[in-house]
Motif scaffolding. Structure first.
Motif, PDB file in Angstrom:
ATOM      1  N   GLN A 129       0.631  -0.975  -0.237  1.00 41.67           N
ATOM      2  CA  GLN A 129      -0.315   0.052   0.025  1.00 41.67           C
ATOM      3  C   GLN A 129       1.130   1.098  -0.157  1.00 41.67           C
ATOM      4  O   GLN A 129       1.810   1.353   0.311  1.00 41.67           O
ATOM      5  N   ILE A 164      -4.508   8.889   2.641  1.00 40.70           N
ATOM      6  CA  ILE A 164      -5.002   8.374   1.777  1.00 40.70           C
ATOM      7  C   ILE A 164      -4.304   7.235   1.547  1.00 40.70           C
ATOM      8  O   ILE A 164      -3.061   7.147   1.971  1.00 40.70           O
ATOM      9  N   VAL A 166      -3.357   3.799  -1.019  1.00 40.87           N
ATOM     10  CA  VAL A 166      -3.226   3.382  -1.483  1.00 40.87           C
ATOM     11  C   VAL A 166      -3.041   2.364  -1.767  1.00 40.87           C
ATOM     12  O   VAL A 166      -2.578   2.079  -1.784  1.00 40.87           O
ATOM     13  N   TYR A 187     -10.239   2.007   1.575  1.00 38.04           N
ATOM     14  CA  TYR A 187      -9.112   2.940   1.199  1.00 38.04           C
ATOM     15  C   TYR A 187      -9.599   3.948   0.920  1.00 38.04           C
ATOM     16  O   TYR A 187     -10.419   3.668  -0.281  1.00 38.04           O
ATOM     17  N   ASN A 188      -8.669   4.474  -0.454  1.00 35.33           N
ATOM     18  CA  ASN A 188      -9.075   5.583  -0.664  1.00 35.33           C
ATOM     19  C   ASN A 188      -8.746   5.324  -2.613  1.00 35.33           C
ATOM     20  O   ASN A 188      -9.501   6.091  -3.639  1.00 35.33           O
ATOM     21  N   TYR A 189      -7.385   4.561  -2.942  1.00 38.32           N
ATOM     22  CA  TYR A 189      -7.138   4.794  -3.992  1.00 38.32           C
ATOM     23  C   TYR A 189      -6.887   3.756  -4.585  1.00 38.32           C
ATOM     24  O   TYR A 189      -6.596   2.786  -3.683  1.00 38.32           O
ATOM     25  N   GLU A 191      -3.682   2.041  -7.058  1.00 40.15           N
ATOM     26  CA  GLU A 191      -3.102   2.047  -8.461  1.00 40.15           C
ATOM     27  C   GLU A 191      -2.768   1.144  -9.570  1.00 40.15           C
ATOM     28  O   GLU A 191      -2.280   0.865  -9.993  1.00 40.15           O
ATOM     29  N   TRP A 203      -9.785  -2.746 -11.099  1.00 35.16           N
ATOM     30  CA  TRP A 203     -10.234  -1.716 -10.173  1.00 35.16           C
ATOM     31  C   TRP A 203     -12.130  -0.712 -10.711  1.00 35.16           C
ATOM     32  O   TRP A 203     -12.801  -0.769 -10.271  1.00 35.16           O
ATOM     33  N   ALA A 213     -13.197   4.135  -5.360  1.00 33.77           N
ATOM     34  CA  ALA A 213     -12.197   4.045  -5.678  1.00 33.77           C
ATOM     35  C   ALA A 213     -11.432   4.739  -6.801  1.00 33.77           C
ATOM     36  O   ALA A 213     -11.901   5.132  -7.771  1.00 33.77           O
ATOM     37  N   MET A 216      -4.821   6.216  -9.352  1.00 26.95           N
ATOM     38  CA  MET A 216      -3.816   6.819  -9.799  1.00 26.95           C
ATOM     39  C   MET A 216      -2.639   6.332 -10.633  1.00 26.95           C
ATOM     40  O   MET A 216      -2.785   4.980 -10.532  1.00 26.95           O
ATOM     41  N   THR A 235      -0.231  10.986 -12.134  1.00 28.14           N
ATOM     42  CA  THR A 235      -1.477  11.355 -12.045  1.00 28.14           C
ATOM     43  C   THR A 235      -1.232  12.731 -11.964  1.00 28.14           C
ATOM     44  O   THR A 235      -0.385  13.457 -11.592  1.00 28.14           O
TER      45      THR A 235
END
Length: 409
Positions: A129, A164, A166, A187-189, A191, A203, A213, A216, A235
């Motif tokens: 992460q 954040i 990821v 979680y936020n993002y 990769e 994704w 989500a 990134m 990004t």
């Protein structure tokens, strides 16, 4: 001499076994979760992360690059902080956050744009992460096998000390399975773009299951002098300022997109720097009466609108703009913009929601009774193993003592 070797090898065994015991003991503390079933986004409202943006404020960021850390043991030992800054400045980046393994790199922390970042994880399957705006390093991890409960627990622990979180390179060594993405939350993002792997399907599975989500893109560079490692995945963040707080807030709201830029291999660094001076960008992403209109700075080969389960909803070819009428059954809609020489821009999704603000539809709650039962079982097993070990040792000790008595008599 025999006594010396006995002490030496005993000490060596202790130095090896104690760290292993500590690493393995972490498995004893993971809780049991109750995961909600995947639920697609729903509601009468549509959230557009790019609404009211100013196209003059796009900032070019990278949150994954390794420097020399831990005495050069980890990958990235040839990257000094100064070299990283030099290469990424030449590539036109507004900021690069050095994400050393299990260590916050404080180079440049006196500047207003400094964002403390590190890459968490030292497990075999690369279930890592990226922790952005982190207060401190979390040392808990599961070095070998990780089930869904363990992965969720790590995410929850990381959220306590990072603004954040990821999920890094999900497809690398199958660190995150597609089925994991149906249930993991908090979680936020993701990769999605990484030089080693791309994770588009992961994704879409996360979005289709109701996880808010954002996308990134990061180079994850381990050698910044290698043109195959730098300036390829990044990004873009829409922000009037590059101060830490403003960037983090705009990241949280999804006001960003990821770029897979000119991904050809073995391109000279000078050529990549030259091409980086003219990259297409998003000029507008407007949502009006369910009509989503995207306007780019340059004519694209095609613009694709993607929906639930990664389904292609519409394709517009050879145009600078495209429009799509969002239907009632569309739970989310995201766009991919394709340019010559394989450059692709991935926008964050438009999400359905109800209430004051969009949120993830999934829940992962610790089941206290199941956790207590599992921990109790661990205690019983450990007690039983300890009892057998000591029983055997005591038995051997008694036998040895009896033999000595017999020898004396």
């Amino acid at each position: 001499m025999k006594k010396f070797f006995k002490i030496f090898f005993g000490s060596l065994a202790t130095l090896i076994l104690v760290p292993i015991a500590i690493l393995l003991s972490m498995y004893l503390f993971a809780p049991v979760y109750e995961f909600s079933e995947p639920v697609p986004f729903s509601g009468t409202k549509l959230y557009n992360p790019y609404q009211n943006m100013d196209y003059g404020f796009w900032r070019k960021y990278n949150f994954q690059v390794q420097s020399k850390a831990w005495g050069g043991v980890t990958s990235g030992s040839s990257n000094t902080n100064e070299l990283i800054d030099s290469v990424y400045n030449a590539l036109g980046f507004d900021y690069v956050a050095t994400s050393d393994y299990m260590k916050i790199n404080y180079h440049g922390d006196e500047k207003a744009n400094f964002i403390p970042t590190y890459e968490h994880g030292y497990n075999w399957f690369k279930t890592h992460q990226v922790c952005i705006d982190a207060k401190k390093v979390l040392w808990v991890d599961f070095i070998f096998y990780q089930n869904l409960n363990m992965k969720q627990w790590i995410i929850d622990l990381l959220q306590k000390n990072s603004q954040i979180v990821v999920l890094a390179h999900p497809t690398l060594r199958d660190g995150y399975a597609l089925d994991d993405m149906k249930y993991l939350t908090n979680y936020n993002y993701i990769e999605v773009l990484n030089n080693m792997r791309t994770s588009i399907e992961h994704w879409d599975v996360a979005l289709s299951s109701g996880q808010m989500a954002w996308i990134m893109g990061n180079d994850d560079a381990h050698d910044v002098l290698n043109p195959n490692h730098v300036g390829r995945k990044f990004t873009m963040i829409n922000s009037p300022s590059t101060t830490r707080h403003t960037i983090v807030q705009n990241l949280k709201s999804g006001k960003a997109y990821a770029v897979d830029f000119y991904p050809k291999m073995d391109v000279p660094l000078e050529e990549r720097i030259e091409r980086s001076r003219d990259i297409p960008y998003l000029r507008d992403c407007d949502l009006s009466n369910d009509n989503l209109t995207i306007v780019m700075s340059e004519i694209s080969d095609s613009i694709r609108f993607i929906g639930q389960n990664g389904k292609v909803l519409q394709t517009t070819a050879n145009n600078r703009w495209a429009s799509y009428k969002i239907k009632n059954e569309d739970t989310y809609v995201r766009a991919e913009i394709y340019y010559p020489e394989q450059t692709t821009i991935y926008l964050n999704p438009i999400l359905r929601y109800e209430g004051d603000y969009p949120r993830s539809m999934k829940l992962a709650i610790v089941n206290e009774s199941s956790t207590m039962a599992m921990h109790s079982m661990y205690v019983v097993v450990l007690f039983t193993i300890t009892w057998f070990v000591f029983r055997r040792r005591i038995k051997k000790f008694k036998q040895k003592r009896e033999r000595k008595k017999e020898q004396i008599l």
